[in-house]
Design a protein around this motif. Sequence first.
Motif: not given
Length: 106
Positions: A39, A56, A59, A62
Amino acid sequence: PPDVEVLGRSTWVFLHTTAAYYPDKPSPTQRANMLNLLHALPVLYPCSHCASHLGEEMQVYPPDVSGRIPLSRWLCERHNEVNERLGKEKFDCAKTDERWKDGPSD
Ligand code: FAD
């Protein structure tokens, strides 16, 4: 600015190798740290357009940090998305261990 190709190659070496040696049964601490590492990339990776593409992607897909095999596959698929976008050949994700764990490296 950093050389996006040199940066990319070395980052992929680090990420794929780290995934290849990630435990099959990671502890909660190992999972949490792997999630933090991944992350951090869309926030800190020093190629801003690369970072925002990755953000992007992450998202929609994951990261799966449940074990070495799913993590290696997840990373391979993200790398293949970059390969595709850049017009590079796709990598066979069945061969991540051969490339990054068992086999010779470059
Ligand atoms: P690389 O793509 O760097 O690959 C290095 C080695 O990894 C290959 O030789 C091969 O053995 C192996 N490999 C290839 N594909 C896979 C796979 N799917 N799974 C496992 N192993 C594989 N560049 C841009 O121009 N635009 C971008 O938006 C961009 N986004 C990036 C995002 C991230 C998170 C990273 C780490 C890099 C990004 N890059 C981007 C850089 C780009 O991916 C390449 O690293 C760079 O173009 C150099 O490519 P290369 O042909 O030397 O091989």
